[in-house]
Write an enzyme that holds these catalytic residues in place. Structure first.
Site, PDB file in Angstrom:
ATOM      1  N   TYR A  58       0.850  -1.201   0.000  1.00 41.76           N
ATOM      2  CA  TYR A  58       0.000   0.000   0.000  1.00 41.76           C
ATOM      3  C   TYR A  58       0.876   1.239   0.000  1.00 41.76           C
ATOM      4  O   TYR A  58       1.831   1.318   0.776  1.00 41.76           O
ATOM      5  CB  TYR A  58      -0.912   0.032   1.236  1.00 41.76           C
ATOM      6  CG  TYR A  58      -2.361  -0.135   0.835  1.00 41.76           C
ATOM      7  CD1 TYR A  58      -2.957   0.793  -0.001  1.00 41.76           C
ATOM      8  CD2 TYR A  58      -3.106  -1.230   1.268  1.00 41.76           C
ATOM      9  CE1 TYR A  58      -4.273   0.625  -0.415  1.00 41.76           C
ATOM     10  CE2 TYR A  58      -4.422  -1.401   0.866  1.00 41.76           C
ATOM     11  CZ  TYR A  58      -4.997  -0.460   0.017  1.00 41.76           C
ATOM     12  OH  TYR A  58      -6.287  -0.619  -0.399  1.00 41.76           O
ATOM     13  N   GLU A  60      -0.519   4.775  -0.519  1.00 41.72           N
ATOM     14  CA  GLU A  60      -1.342   5.965  -0.752  1.00 41.72           C
ATOM     15  C   GLU A  60      -0.504   7.223  -0.546  1.00 41.72           C
ATOM     16  O   GLU A  60       0.259   7.312   0.427  1.00 41.72           O
ATOM     17  CB  GLU A  60      -2.549   5.973   0.190  1.00 41.72           C
ATOM     18  CG  GLU A  60      -3.619   5.017  -0.288  1.00 41.72           C
ATOM     19  CD  GLU A  60      -4.899   5.069   0.529  1.00 41.72           C
ATOM     20  OE1 GLU A  60      -5.045   5.977   1.351  1.00 41.72           O
ATOM     21  OE2 GLU A  60      -5.732   4.189   0.325  1.00 41.72           O
ATOM     22  N   ASP A 207      -5.572  14.568 -25.389  1.00 40.50           N
ATOM     23  CA  ASP A 207      -5.682  13.160 -25.001  1.00 40.50           C
ATOM     24  C   ASP A 207      -4.854  12.357 -26.000  1.00 40.50           C
ATOM     25  O   ASP A 207      -5.279  12.098 -27.124  1.00 40.50           O
ATOM     26  CB  ASP A 207      -7.159  12.732 -25.028  1.00 40.50           C
ATOM     27  CG  ASP A 207      -7.357  11.316 -24.510  1.00 40.50           C
ATOM     28  OD1 ASP A 207      -6.388  10.526 -24.575  1.00 40.50           O
ATOM     29  OD2 ASP A 207      -8.469  10.981 -24.052  1.00 40.50           O
ATOM     30  N   THR A 241      -2.721   6.650 -22.253  1.00 36.51           N
ATOM     31  CA  THR A 241      -2.658   5.298 -21.703  1.00 36.51           C
ATOM     32  C   THR A 241      -1.277   4.748 -22.000  1.00 36.51           C
ATOM     33  O   THR A 241      -0.640   5.140 -22.979  1.00 36.51           O
ATOM     34  CB  THR A 241      -3.716   4.383 -22.335  1.00 36.51           C
ATOM     35  OG1 THR A 241      -3.684   4.557 -23.739  1.00 36.51           O
ATOM     36  CG2 THR A 241      -5.102   4.676 -21.824  1.00 36.51           C
ATOM     37  N   LYS A 244      -1.052   1.303 -25.216  1.00 31.52           N
ATOM     38  CA  LYS A 244      -1.333   1.297 -26.664  1.00 31.52           C
ATOM     39  C   LYS A 244       0.009   1.419 -27.401  1.00 31.52           C
ATOM     40  O   LYS A 244       0.827   0.514 -27.290  1.00 31.52           O
ATOM     41  CB  LYS A 244      -2.319   2.418 -27.008  1.00 31.52           C
ATOM     42  CG  LYS A 244      -3.697   2.238 -26.328  1.00 31.52           C
ATOM     43  CD  LYS A 244      -4.697   3.270 -26.797  1.00 31.52           C
ATOM     44  CE  LYS A 244      -6.077   3.049 -26.230  1.00 31.52           C
ATOM     45  NZ  LYS A 244      -6.360   3.817 -25.007  1.00 31.52           N
ATOM     46  N   ARG A 250      -1.073  -2.095 -18.907  1.00 30.25           N
ATOM     47  CA  ARG A 250      -2.378  -1.430 -18.972  1.00 30.25           C
ATOM     48  C   ARG A 250      -2.439  -0.350 -17.887  1.00 30.25           C
ATOM     49  O   ARG A 250      -2.286  -0.650 -16.701  1.00 30.25           O
ATOM     50  CB  ARG A 250      -3.442  -2.505 -18.724  1.00 30.25           C
ATOM     51  CG  ARG A 250      -4.864  -2.121 -18.984  1.00 30.25           C
ATOM     52  CD  ARG A 250      -5.660  -3.362 -19.323  1.00 30.25           C
ATOM     53  NE  ARG A 250      -5.273  -3.788 -20.649  1.00 30.25           N
ATOM     54  CZ  ARG A 250      -5.753  -3.269 -21.777  1.00 30.25           C
ATOM     55  NH1 ARG A 250      -6.651  -2.316 -21.740  1.00 30.25           N
ATOM     56  NH2 ARG A 250      -5.347  -3.720 -22.936  1.00 30.25           N
TER      57      ARG A 250
HETATM   58  N1  DSN Z   1      -9.623   4.343 -26.383  1.00 27.38           N
HETATM   59  C1  DSN Z   1     -10.422   3.171 -26.696  1.00 27.38           C
HETATM   60  C2  DSN Z   1      -9.822   2.492 -27.883  1.00 27.38           C
HETATM   61  O1  DSN Z   1      -9.301   3.220 -28.675  1.00 27.38           O
HETATM   62  O2  DSN Z   1      -9.897   1.281 -28.098  1.00 27.38           O
HETATM   63  C3  DSN Z   1     -10.601   2.400 -25.523  1.00 27.38           C
HETATM   64  O3  DSN Z   1     -11.142   3.242 -24.512  1.00 27.38           O
END
Ligand code: DSN
Length: 433
Positions: A58, A60, A207, A241, A244, A250
């Site tokens: 933990y 936090e 984003d 993220t 990707k 993840r």
């Molecule tokens: N961003 C989505 C995708 O492109 O698959 C998943 O949230």
């Protein structure tokens, strides 16, 4: 199917029920084509860190400001991840704790907005994301989203409609402008958006969930801004993220200007999340080190080159490409020129039977619903990691065309599935190597 228990020897003995399911997923990932634009294969080092003992702890809070004892080594892990990330993107500040991209976006909204505030973002049905104001998502329920879209199809069409975006920014006076998408294949330049944001007094968020790896490798212009010296010419906040194109575990991350660092950190914890996933943060640190290598630059160049070959080969098969092609890792294909009767849903299902994994996607101004759609989205990050190149991309497009043209013919579907298995056996993902 082979025996994959070497990947999880204890699970396979102690929990054979789960072991069998893991076997099936290892088989699926290694013997069928992974063309979902938002997926990738991590390195074995990333997997190892994600499966490490750090999951037991933990933590936090933040390094040196924790609410639990025993964090002296955890602090070093998180510091390493943060430093590597700020170095990679030349960013003022990084937060590596978001559990996912959606959490990263939620933290930005919590830091910068009050419920009811106006936000300008891209329409979901033209490439935006659920967290960019969909009425079924918390974002659309808590904030007042106004959406811009893309221009109609045609030469240089299906690009962000900058005129409309500018008009909406001036008339709606948003507190935040969001750019960055999940189904948009062209480069988004940040400078004109920065000017619009400055003119109307809005924050600018990029984003970069899909393109973070491309940005890190310098094959896509960086939107990362700074408030350290002079005028900020980039975004105030960049979310992404890590799984990707970044090819990490993840999870999510946030980069922001020094000015916003305190507000963003407070929004992630204690605002939104509790204990950070330090095993995942360790795996992010591994991925950020990998992303700083020359090999990663070469990989991202290959991802884009493969996407271009796949795009033009799909066009030769009769598909219309949204925006006419791609500058990135992603392709959105309009099925209606190939066969007006074929929906994205049916195409995805038939391709699945043939071992070709992709996802249905709405195309701009799609007459069909998001559940049915007229498009398919493809991406090259995973199979480029596995080592595929241009000739494999051309072959894959031929397989896609063949199976969809003969979708009611079981013999053709089985033949394509066999060819897919043979192709994949020559390009095992890193965890099999
Ligand atoms: N961003 C989505 C995708 O492109 O698959 C998943 O949230």
């Amino acid at each position: 199917m082979s025996d994959y228990s070497r990947f999880y020897p204890l699970v396979s003995v102690q929990d054979p029920e789960l072991g069998t399911i893991l076997d099936l997923e290892v088989w699926r990932q290694s013997s069928t084509l992974q063309l979902i634009a938002s997926e990738n294969f991590t390195s074995k080092a990333v997997l190892e860190a994600a499966g490490s003992v750090l999951t037991n702890k933990y933590a936090e809070g933040y390094p040196k400001k924790r609410y639990y004892g025993g964090n002296q080594y955890i602090d070093r892990v998180e510091e390493l991840a943060r430093t590597r990330l700020t170095d990679l993107f030349s960013a003022d500040h990084a937060n590596v704790q978001p559990h996912a991209g959606a959490n990263a976006n939620a933290a930005v909204f919590l830091a910068l907005l009050k419920p009811g505030d106006t936000v300008l973002a891209m329409r979901l049905d033209q490439g935006g994301h659920l967290t960019h104001g969909s009425p079924v998502n918390f974002s659309g329920q808590l904030y007042r989203f106004v959406s811009y879209g893309v221009t109609p199809s045609g030469p240089n069409g299906e690009r962000i409609d900058m005129e409309n975006l500018y008009h909406l920014a001036r008339t709606e006076k948003p507190k935040l402008i969001i750019v960055g998408a999940t189904a948009y294949t062209r480069i988004i330049e940040v400078e004109p958006l920065r000017k619009i944001a400055d003119e109307v007094g809005a924050f600018l968020m990029f984003d970069a969930a899909h393109v973070a790896g491309l940005i890190a490798a310098g094959v896509y212009p960086s939107p990362v801004g700074s408030s350290k010296s002079g005028k900020n010419t980039g975004a105030d906040v960049v979310t992404f993220t890590t799984h990707k194109t970044m090819r990490g575990p993840r999870g999510g991350a946030i980069l922001c200007t020094e000015e916003l660092a305190g507000a963003i950190d407070k929004a992630v914890f204690p605002g939104l999340q509790g204990g950070p996933l330090e095993h995942i943060i360790a795996a992010k640190a591994v991925a950020f080190k990998e992303a700083a290598s020359e090999a990663f630059v070469e990989y991202q160049k290959a991802v884009v080159a493969n996407a271009r070959v796949l795009a033009s080969a799909l066009e030769s098969q009769g598909f219309r490409l949204v925006s006419g092609g791609t500058d990135t890792h992603m392709i959105v294909a309009d099925l209606r020129t190939f066969d007006p009767e074929l929906t994205g849903k049916e195409a995805q299902e038939v391709l699945d039977l043939a071992g070709i994994t992709c996802n249905r996607n709405q195309i701009p101004y799609d007459p069909r619903s998001p559940f049915v759609t007229s498009g398919l989205r493809f991406g090259t990050p995973a199979e480029t990691t596995a080592g595929m190149g241009g000739s494999e991309m051309s072959y894959i497009a031929e397989l896609i065309g063949r199976v969809l043209r003969n979708r009611t013919d079981e013999a053709v579907v089985s033949q394509v599935a066999e060819e897919v298995t043979l192709l994949c056996s020559k390009f095992p993902p890193p965890f099999m190597q």
